[in-house]
Design a protein around this motif. Structure first.
Motif, PDB file in Angstrom:
ATOM      1  N   MET A 225      13.664  17.415  -6.809  1.00  0.00           N
ATOM      2  CA  MET A 225      12.324  16.693  -7.622  1.00  0.00           C
ATOM      3  C   MET A 225      11.866  15.411  -6.520  1.00  0.00           C
ATOM      4  SD  MET A 225       9.727  15.820  -9.517  1.00  0.00           S
ATOM      5  CE  MET A 225      10.221  16.804 -10.607  1.00  0.00           C
TER       6      MET A 225
ATOM      7  N   ARG B 265      12.793  15.399  -3.913  1.00  0.00           N
ATOM      8  CA  ARG B 265      11.730  16.202  -2.491  1.00  0.00           C
ATOM      9  C   ARG B 265      10.719  16.119  -2.390  1.00  0.00           C
ATOM     10  NH1 ARG B 265      10.318  20.172   0.848  1.00  0.00           N
ATOM     11  NH2 ARG B 265       9.618  20.954  -1.492  1.00  0.00           N
ATOM     12  N   ILE B 266      10.118  16.825  -3.686  1.00  0.00           N
ATOM     13  CA  ILE B 266       8.234  16.684  -3.932  1.00  0.00           C
ATOM     14  C   ILE B 266       7.893  15.124  -4.057  1.00  0.00           C
ATOM     15  CG2 ILE B 266       7.119  16.436  -5.522  1.00  0.00           C
ATOM     16  CD1 ILE B 266       7.583  18.932  -7.192  1.00  0.00           C
ATOM     17  N   LEU B 267       8.754  14.031  -4.216  1.00  0.00           N
ATOM     18  CA  LEU B 267       8.371  12.755  -4.619  1.00  0.00           C
ATOM     19  C   LEU B 267       8.223  11.920  -3.311  1.00  0.00           C
ATOM     20  CD1 LEU B 267      10.384  11.106  -7.691  1.00  0.00           C
ATOM     21  CD2 LEU B 267       7.458  12.030  -7.803  1.00  0.00           C
ATOM     22  N   ILE B 268       8.899  12.646  -1.859  1.00  0.00           N
ATOM     23  CA  ILE B 268       8.999  12.159  -0.903  1.00  0.00           C
ATOM     24  C   ILE B 268       7.969  12.974  -0.823  1.00  0.00           C
ATOM     25  CG2 ILE B 268      10.133  12.076   1.358  1.00  0.00           C
ATOM     26  CD1 ILE B 268      13.249  12.471  -0.672  1.00  0.00           C
ATOM     27  N   ALA B 269       7.291  13.872   0.000  1.00  0.00           N
ATOM     28  CA  ALA B 269       6.587  14.722  -0.030  1.00  0.00           C
ATOM     29  C   ALA B 269       5.304  13.874  -0.436  1.00  0.00           C
ATOM     30  CB  ALA B 269       6.606  16.211  -0.105  1.00  0.00           C
ATOM     31  N   VAL B 270       5.226  13.148  -1.772  1.00  0.00           N
ATOM     32  CA  VAL B 270       3.902  12.914  -2.048  1.00  0.00           C
ATOM     33  C   VAL B 270       3.696  11.196  -1.327  1.00  0.00           C
ATOM     34  CG1 VAL B 270       3.410  12.060  -3.754  1.00  0.00           C
ATOM     35  CG2 VAL B 270       4.387  13.756  -4.347  1.00  0.00           C
TER      36      VAL B 270
END
Lengths: 102, 255
Positions: A1, A3-8
């Motif tokens: 999870m 990782r998604i937030l870093i990508a966003v």
């Protein structure tokens, strides 16, 4: 999870920077007629490029997408609102898809 | 016009964009959630990115488990066009607009808000810009929330058909000015032609889609600027549009 937030976060950053950098730092008036014309024409060029040919495959299949494209072109030519053009294209692509699979 | 009237005028100009964003952002919410992204994250993406093509592509890459570098780079390349739009807008903003104001409303520059702002005849004020971008930000976020929620109950055929919404919105923006201005129409066609060449000529296949968009845009607008230089400010692009919302401004002022 996380990782998604870093990508966003990274996506947001690289979307924000090109938007604000020029209006934040660039205050002089551009004198060149060519450059002024160039900047004036950018939005039409970029939206055209983003739309064609990708729209022709945007509804999964070619024929429904083509039908939706024609509907969008017609409604836009009649100067209908953004909402009408978008909804009209969706509806047309949907109906064309149904007809295709009868 | 004073600041409040400017804000209201901008807001009425942004409302049709906000409404037009709903089917498109709904599609985004639908796509993100059906791919396995939690609804609140999809909404967060829309709220923080506020962009169509870039966040669609970035989210697809997240779903494909791509690396952070690839996600960031692809999103950035698709968004480089904002540099050009922002540079173009910088010419229309008065010197009285502060850096802080620019940093805030600059967040709301999209293909659509930019197009609407750039066809205004007058210098742009910060109140106008704040008014213009606030509706579209709400529309984009709410549409995504809606799409995230109804995604699971919507039949697949409808979800597929909605894929066209983004492009239909682009068409709605280009066609009216292209009707009124021959150079604009030519530039759109030339850019698309270049895009097709870059996409389908086999030995050019190494060019990624993000770079292709940039090359075709720069070439098309560059050829246009050389063949049809703009001498007046309006470029004959959209004179009729500014007359349409006169009644709405007064209505907005009542609130």
């Amino acid at each position: 999870m996380p990782r998604i937030l870093i990508a966003v976060f990274l996506m947001a950053l690289v979307t924000y920077i090109p938007r604000v950098l020029p209006i934040a730092v660039f205050r002089r008036e551009i004198k060149s007629v060519w450059l002024k014309s160039f900047l004036r024409y950018i939005p039409y060029a970029v939206l055209g490029v983003l739309t064609f040919p990708d729209i022709l495959y945007s509804s999964g299949e070619f024929l429904p997408s083509l039908a939706g494209t024609v509907a969008a072109l017609f409604l836009a030519y009649k100067e209908k609102s953004l909402l009408t053009v978008a909804s009209g294209a969706i509806l047309t692509a949907y109906i064309a898809g149904l007809i295709l699979h009868i | 016009m004073n600041a409040k009237e400017d804000f209201c005028y901008g807001f009425t100009k942004g409302l049709p964009i906000a409404l037009g964003y709903i089917p498109v952002s709904l599609t985004f919410g639908l796509m993100a959630v059906s791919g396995g992204i939690p609804a609140w994250t999809a909404v967060l993406i829309s709220l923080t990115n506020l962009t169509s093509a870039g966040q669609f592509a970035g989210t697809n890459l997240i779903l494909e488990n791509a690396g952070l570098l690839e996600i960031t780079l692809t999103t950035f390349i698709i968004n480089i066009r904002y540099l050009l739009m922002s540079l173009s807008l910088s010419q229309r903003l008065g010197p009285e607009i502060t850096l802080t104001q620019r940093l805030i409303f600059g967040f709301g520059i999209t293909d659509e808000t930019f197009s609407v702002a750039s066809i205004e005849e007058k210098k742009l004020t910060s109140a106008y810009m704040f008014g213009l971008v606030s509706g579209p930000i709400m529309g984009w976020t709410l549409g995504t929330a809606l799409g995230s929620v109804i995604g699971s109950v919507l039949p697949e055929a409808i979800g597929n058909a909605m894929g066209i919404a983004l492009y239909a919105m682009f068409i709605a923006i280009i066609i009216p000015p292209a009707k009124r201005s021959k150079p604009v129409l030519n530039i759109v066609l030339i850019s698309i032609g270049i895009n097709l060449v870059l996409k389908y000529v086999p030995f050019l296949g190494f060019i990624s889609s993000g770079f292709r968009v940039i090359l075709a845009t720069i070439a098309g607008a560059g050829i246009g600027a050389s063949l049809w230089p703009v001498t007046d400010n309006s470029a004959g692009v959209a004179q009729n549009q500014s007359n349409m919302d006169g009644g709405d401004v007064s209505r907005c002022r009542e609130y």
